[in-house]
Design a protein around this motif. Structure first.
Motif, short mmCIF file in Angstrom:
data_model
loop_
_atom_site.label_atom_id
_atom_site.label_comp_id
_atom_site.label_asym_id
_atom_site.label_seq_id
_atom_site.Cartn_x
_atom_site.Cartn_y
_atom_site.Cartn_z
N MET A 36 0.94 -1.26 0.00
CA MET A 36 0.04 -0.07 -0.19
C MET A 36 0.82 1.19 0.66
SD MET A 36 -2.58 1.55 2.69
CE MET A 36 -0.78 2.86 3.33
N ALA A 37 0.34 1.82 -0.78
CA ALA A 37 1.02 3.70 -0.99
C ALA A 37 0.27 4.43 -0.19
CB ALA A 37 1.53 3.99 -2.29
N GLY A 38 1.12 5.06 1.07
CA GLY A 38 0.51 5.79 1.76
C GLY A 38 1.43 7.63 1.98
N VAL A 39 0.48 8.18 2.10
CA VAL A 39 1.07 10.11 2.24
C VAL A 39 0.07 10.11 4.07
CG1 VAL A 39 1.00 9.95 -0.23
CG2 VAL A 39 -1.28 10.40 1.45
N SER A 40 1.29 11.60 4.19
CA SER A 40 1.38 11.79 5.74
C SER A 40 0.06 12.51 5.49
CB SER A 40 2.48 12.97 6.18
OG SER A 40 2.74 13.90 4.84
N ALA A 41 -0.50 13.23 6.30
CA ALA A 41 -1.67 14.15 6.65
C ALA A 41 -0.60 15.46 5.68
CB ALA A 41 -1.83 14.48 8.18
N LYS A 42 0.42 15.87 5.85
CA LYS A 42 1.05 17.29 5.70
C LYS A 42 0.82 17.34 4.05
CE LYS A 42 5.48 19.83 5.46
NZ LYS A 42 6.51 19.85 6.18
N ILE A 43 0.94 15.93 3.51
CA ILE A 43 0.81 15.91 1.47
C ILE A 43 -0.86 15.72 1.90
CG2 ILE A 43 0.60 14.77 -0.12
CD1 ILE A 43 3.58 15.88 1.08
N VAL A 44 -1.68 14.92 2.16
CA VAL A 44 -3.13 15.00 2.31
C VAL A 44 -3.44 16.25 2.18
CG1 VAL A 44 -5.06 14.42 3.19
CG2 VAL A 44 -3.34 12.45 3.07
N ALA A 45 -3.28 17.00 3.57
CA ALA A 45 -4.18 18.62 3.59
C ALA A 45 -3.32 19.80 2.01
CB ALA A 45 -3.13 19.28 4.27
N VAL A 62 -5.76 22.32 1.94
CA VAL A 62 -6.37 23.01 4.02
C VAL A 62 -5.31 22.54 5.02
CG1 VAL A 62 -8.87 21.55 3.16
CG2 VAL A 62 -7.63 20.08 4.40
N HIS A 63 -5.48 23.05 5.75
CA HIS A 63 -4.55 22.74 6.86
C HIS A 63 -4.35 21.67 7.48
CE1 HIS A 63 -2.79 23.46 10.90
NE2 HIS A 63 -1.73 24.55 10.34
N GLU A 64 -3.22 20.49 8.01
CA GLU A 64 -3.32 19.18 8.74
C GLU A 64 -4.77 19.31 9.56
OE1 GLU A 64 0.54 17.81 9.65
OE2 GLU A 64 1.28 19.77 8.52
N VAL A 65 -4.90 19.69 10.26
CA VAL A 65 -5.52 19.60 11.72
C VAL A 65 -7.23 19.33 10.66
CG1 VAL A 65 -6.79 21.07 13.27
CG2 VAL A 65 -4.70 21.44 13.68
N THR A 66 -7.17 20.76 9.33
CA THR A 66 -8.13 20.22 9.22
C THR A 66 -8.58 18.56 8.30
OG1 THR A 66 -8.59 22.73 8.14
CG2 THR A 66 -10.40 20.75 7.41
N VAL A 67 -7.34 18.07 8.04
CA VAL A 67 -7.32 16.44 7.63
C VAL A 67 -8.19 15.65 8.60
CG1 VAL A 67 -6.14 15.04 7.09
CG2 VAL A 67 -5.98 16.98 5.47
#
Length: 54
Positions: free
Chosen positions: A1-10, A15-20
């Motif tokens: 599984m390829a995964g990305v961090s909250a920072k990348i998702v944001a 959006v901001h990481e907190v919003t993620v």
């Protein structure tokens, strides 16, 4: 599984990481998984969500 961090998702969502985390808690984003102590979101699941194929 390829995964990305909250920072990348944001960055992908503009959006901001907190919003993620808030979106995840509300069910608007797929649940992340822990990989080696790191929290990651599945790239395939995010792609489906962003393209409307979910």
């Amino acid at each position: 599984m390829a995964g990305v961090s909250a920072k990348i998702v944001a960055k992908l969502l503009g959006v901001h990481e907190v919003t993620v985390w808030t979106m995840t808690k509300r069910g608007a984003l797929p649940a992340p998984v822990k990989i080696g102590g790191n929290t990651r979101w599945n790239v395939g699941a995010l792609r489906k969500l962003l393209t409307g194929a979910a």
